[in-house]
Design an enzyme around this catalytic site. Sequence first.
Site, PDB file in Angstrom:
ATOM      1  N   LYS A  22      32.632  33.618  42.905  1.00  0.00           N
ATOM      2  CA  LYS A  22      33.053  33.850  41.513  1.00  0.00           C
ATOM      3  C   LYS A  22      34.545  34.144  41.441  1.00  0.00           C
ATOM      4  CE  LYS A  22      32.443  38.019  39.630  1.00  0.00           C
ATOM      5  NZ  LYS A  22      33.673  38.649  39.068  1.00  0.00           N
ATOM      6  N   ASN A  23      35.013  35.057  42.290  1.00  0.00           N
ATOM      7  CA  ASN A  23      36.401  35.522  42.179  1.00  0.00           C
ATOM      8  C   ASN A  23      37.420  34.541  42.736  1.00  0.00           C
ATOM      9  OD1 ASN A  23      35.463  37.693  40.833  1.00  0.00           O
ATOM     10  ND2 ASN A  23      35.579  39.108  42.562  1.00  0.00           N
ATOM     11  N   ARG A  96      37.415  39.938  31.349  1.00  0.00           N
ATOM     12  CA  ARG A  96      38.846  40.252  31.441  1.00  0.00           C
ATOM     13  C   ARG A  96      39.592  39.246  32.311  1.00  0.00           C
ATOM     14  NH1 ARG A  96      39.964  44.880  31.779  1.00  0.00           N
ATOM     15  NH2 ARG A  96      41.864  44.657  32.932  1.00  0.00           N
ATOM     16  N   CYS A 120      37.276  48.662  30.642  1.00  0.00           N
ATOM     17  CA  CYS A 120      36.123  48.083  31.332  1.00  0.00           C
ATOM     18  C   CYS A 120      35.283  49.238  31.860  1.00  0.00           C
ATOM     19  CB  CYS A 120      36.646  47.212  32.471  1.00  0.00           C
ATOM     20  SG  CYS A 120      35.440  46.823  33.731  1.00  0.00           S
ATOM     21  N   ARG A 125      41.883  49.524  33.942  1.00  0.00           N
ATOM     22  CA  ARG A 125      42.301  48.192  34.426  1.00  0.00           C
ATOM     23  C   ARG A 125      43.430  47.575  33.600  1.00  0.00           C
ATOM     24  NH1 ARG A 125      36.979  44.831  36.043  1.00  0.00           N
ATOM     25  NH2 ARG A 125      38.480  43.717  37.363  1.00  0.00           N
ATOM     26  N   PRO A 126      44.605  48.208  33.578  1.00  0.00           N
ATOM     27  CA  PRO A 126      45.736  47.648  32.818  1.00  0.00           C
ATOM     28  C   PRO A 126      46.218  46.337  33.449  1.00  0.00           C
ATOM     29  CG  PRO A 126      46.461  49.445  34.242  1.00  0.00           C
ATOM     30  CD  PRO A 126      44.961  49.399  34.354  1.00  0.00           C
ATOM     31  N   ILE A 127      47.069  45.581  32.758  1.00  0.00           N
ATOM     32  CA  ILE A 127      47.649  44.343  33.309  1.00  0.00           C
ATOM     33  C   ILE A 127      49.172  44.448  33.366  1.00  0.00           C
ATOM     34  CG2 ILE A 127      45.704  42.835  32.650  1.00  0.00           C
ATOM     35  CD1 ILE A 127      47.513  41.903  30.274  1.00  0.00           C
ATOM     36  N   ASP A 128      49.680  45.665  33.441  1.00  0.00           N
ATOM     37  CA  ASP A 128      51.142  45.866  33.437  1.00  0.00           C
ATOM     38  C   ASP A 128      51.823  45.115  34.576  1.00  0.00           C
ATOM     39  OD1 ASP A 128      51.600  48.480  35.636  1.00  0.00           O
ATOM     40  OD2 ASP A 128      49.613  47.941  34.928  1.00  0.00           O
ATOM     41  N   ASP A 308      33.934  46.033  45.795  1.00  0.00           N
ATOM     42  CA  ASP A 308      32.806  45.273  45.234  1.00  0.00           C
ATOM     43  C   ASP A 308      31.548  45.365  46.089  1.00  0.00           C
ATOM     44  OD1 ASP A 308      34.883  42.535  43.927  1.00  0.00           O
ATOM     45  OD2 ASP A 308      34.592  44.607  43.279  1.00  0.00           O
ATOM     46  N   ARG A 400      26.429  37.824  35.627  1.00  0.00           N
ATOM     47  CA  ARG A 400      27.856  37.513  35.593  1.00  0.00           C
ATOM     48  C   ARG A 400      28.369  37.124  36.972  1.00  0.00           C
ATOM     49  NH1 ARG A 400      31.634  41.458  32.394  1.00  0.00           N
ATOM     50  NH2 ARG A 400      32.994  39.776  33.136  1.00  0.00           N
TER      51      ARG A 400
HETATM   52  C1  EPZ Z   1      39.694  41.702  41.096  1.00  0.00           C
HETATM   53  O1  EPZ Z   1      39.868  42.388  39.855  1.00  0.00           O
HETATM   54  C2  EPZ Z   1      38.216  41.262  41.115  1.00  0.00           C
HETATM   55  N1  EPZ Z   1      37.967  40.404  39.975  1.00  0.00           N
HETATM   56  C3  EPZ Z   1      37.324  42.501  41.030  1.00  0.00           C
HETATM   57  O2  EPZ Z   1      35.962  42.074  41.164  1.00  0.00           O
HETATM   58  C4  EPZ Z   1      37.630  43.406  42.207  1.00  0.00           C
HETATM   59  O3  EPZ Z   1      36.890  44.591  42.087  1.00  0.00           O
HETATM   60  C5  EPZ Z   1      39.138  43.753  42.210  1.00  0.00           C
HETATM   61  O4  EPZ Z   1      39.931  42.561  42.217  1.00  0.00           O
HETATM   62  C6  EPZ Z   1      39.530  44.576  43.428  1.00  0.00           C
HETATM   63  O5  EPZ Z   1      39.189  43.917  44.598  1.00  0.00           O
HETATM   64  C7  EPZ Z   1      38.371  39.100  40.045  1.00  0.00           C
HETATM   65  O6  EPZ Z   1      38.943  38.633  41.018  1.00  0.00           O
HETATM   66  C8  EPZ Z   1      38.065  38.244  38.865  1.00  0.00           C
HETATM   67  P1  EPZ Z   1      43.031  44.579  40.654  1.00  0.00           P
HETATM   68  P2  EPZ Z   1      41.351  42.750  39.345  1.00  0.00           P
HETATM   69  O7  EPZ Z   1      44.058  44.097  39.677  1.00  0.00           O
HETATM   70  O8  EPZ Z   1      42.298  41.732  39.813  1.00  0.00           O
HETATM   71  C9  EPZ Z   1      45.128  48.562  39.073  1.00  0.00           C
HETATM   72  C10 EPZ Z   1      33.664  42.020  40.699  1.00  0.00           C
HETATM   73  O9  EPZ Z   1      32.797  42.909  40.825  1.00  0.00           O
HETATM   74  N2  EPZ Z   1      46.035  47.669  38.307  1.00  0.00           N
HETATM   75  O10 EPZ Z   1      43.179  44.203  42.072  1.00  0.00           O
HETATM   76  O11 EPZ Z   1      41.252  43.021  37.901  1.00  0.00           O
HETATM   77  C11 EPZ Z   1      43.684  48.490  38.560  1.00  0.00           C
HETATM   78  O12 EPZ Z   1      43.477  49.327  37.462  1.00  0.00           O
HETATM   79  C12 EPZ Z   1      35.037  42.371  40.098  1.00  0.00           C
HETATM   80  O13 EPZ Z   1      33.510  40.840  41.048  1.00  0.00           O
HETATM   81  C13 EPZ Z   1      47.077  48.195  37.595  1.00  0.00           C
HETATM   82  O14 EPZ Z   1      47.268  49.424  37.549  1.00  0.00           O
HETATM   83  O15 EPZ Z   1      41.587  44.117  40.131  1.00  0.00           O
HETATM   84  C14 EPZ Z   1      42.899  48.917  39.797  1.00  0.00           C
HETATM   85  O16 EPZ Z   1      42.835  50.293  39.859  1.00  0.00           O
HETATM   86  C15 EPZ Z   1      35.095  43.752  39.559  1.00  0.00           C
HETATM   87  N3  EPZ Z   1      47.901  47.335  36.916  1.00  0.00           N
HETATM   88  C16 EPZ Z   1      43.748  48.351  40.936  1.00  0.00           C
HETATM   89  O17 EPZ Z   1      45.047  48.100  40.418  1.00  0.00           O
HETATM   90  C17 EPZ Z   1      47.730  45.971  36.940  1.00  0.00           C
HETATM   91  O18 EPZ Z   1      48.501  45.237  36.292  1.00  0.00           O
HETATM   92  C18 EPZ Z   1      43.207  47.049  41.532  1.00  0.00           C
HETATM   93  O19 EPZ Z   1      42.906  46.172  40.486  1.00  0.00           O
HETATM   94  C19 EPZ Z   1      46.652  45.455  37.669  1.00  0.00           C
HETATM   95  C20 EPZ Z   1      45.819  46.314  38.364  1.00  0.00           C
END
Ligand code: EPZ
Length: 421
Positions: A22-23, A96, A120, A125-128, A308, A400
Amino acid sequence: MDKIIVKGGHPLQGEVVVSGAKNAALPILASALLADGKSVYRNVPDLADVVTMLKVLETMGCGTARLTGRQKDMCEVAIEGPITPEAPYDLVKTMRASVLVLGPLVARFGRARVSMPGGCAIGARPIDQHLKGLKALGADITLTEGYVEARAKQLKGATVNFDVITVTGTENVMMAAVLARGRTVLENCAREPEVEELARVLNKMGARIQGAGTSVITIDGVESLKPVDHAILPDRIEAGTLMVAAAITGGNVLVKHAQPEHLESVILKLRETGCTITAEEKGLRVKAPKVVNSVDVKTTEHPGFPTDMQAQLMGLMTVASGTSVISESIFENRFMHVPELHRMGADITIQGHTAVVKGVKKLSGAPVMATDLRASASLVLAGLRAEGKTEVARIYHLDRGYERLERKLRKLGADIRRVKA
Ligand code: EPZ
């Protein structure tokens, strides 16, 4: 709304095939936006999230097709006409990861309007960091009415140092940088296999990316990309979940297509619990121990133990022979499965981002509720071990990220079925 009914106590035996990841599928489908023409993807898992990503692409004017019959794991995405570079709130709020179209759209069409994902169940989970990266490449970013508006006549190569390691952040900025003028260097990148797989696909489309899978990725921008034909790699989290299913039921299972190099931390941890894990030609064989040892684990970024897989391992630790300490360092609210496991008789105490799990002799079946994707998997796993019947509600969370999990488990001898609630 469907629910799953499991009657526990059946050791799983046999072979099971892991679906596409999926990812990996989600960013790869979004990357189709980077080239004119038709891209073909194989081994695409049949998941609700994949359907949503295809809808996001269709809404913009892409042609999409999901093939059927023997080719049902194939998808086509065609960019053959005008594209409206917008991802609406109604779709983004359901998934998201739709934000992954932001980088490709602004790079390819010079503008994008993408709904902010919002919160979520597992964390803010911000996107900053996604926006920080795009701004560094020269995009003009504004936030209006809950939407990110990004504009850039031509993105330019730059150095981006991520403040936190982010999987989709790395992927989004990498997809933008492939069409930027000049060289981009991304530092403190995510090293997940799915990031590497996306870079592999982009390079097949004509991009020039080096270092994916390490913390520094270098991208030399190119004028244009071409469509691709690619088979998506197997899902390491689904594979890990099926390995825990074998362990928690006292079974012996061959998880076909599971790739050891993507599962090292999971294999090592399961071996610590007493499982015998061997790499065979077709995949990984898991033989469960008579008694499961309790182990401590802390989730971290790849190649550390994946967040995960945290809920699934906790499910196993509820019936281990001692006390285990599980620390969640990635998401601030990823213990939603704990109160539901309590209902099945588990002994778990939460202290902030740490859960202390005292193994119990037996779990008993109960009606429980799924709260997020991986939490739902851990409840199904606990149900496979529990005495009596477990009913898992709200399994739209499960769908999902797992392709007909109950069918795969039934094929291994589980007493499990899906019913209309
Ligand atoms: C990916 O999410 C995966 N989703 C998630 O899988 C997985 O849990 C996660 O990576 C961590 O391995 C997909 O690939 C579609 P991150 P992502 O950005 O990219 C913080 C599942 O169960 N952060 O690596 O959204 C954030 O809040 C899902 O399949 C910021 O602060 O995760 C978190 O604490 C759930 N600012 C940490 O970083 C940002 O701009 C890691 O999040 C982005 C992230």
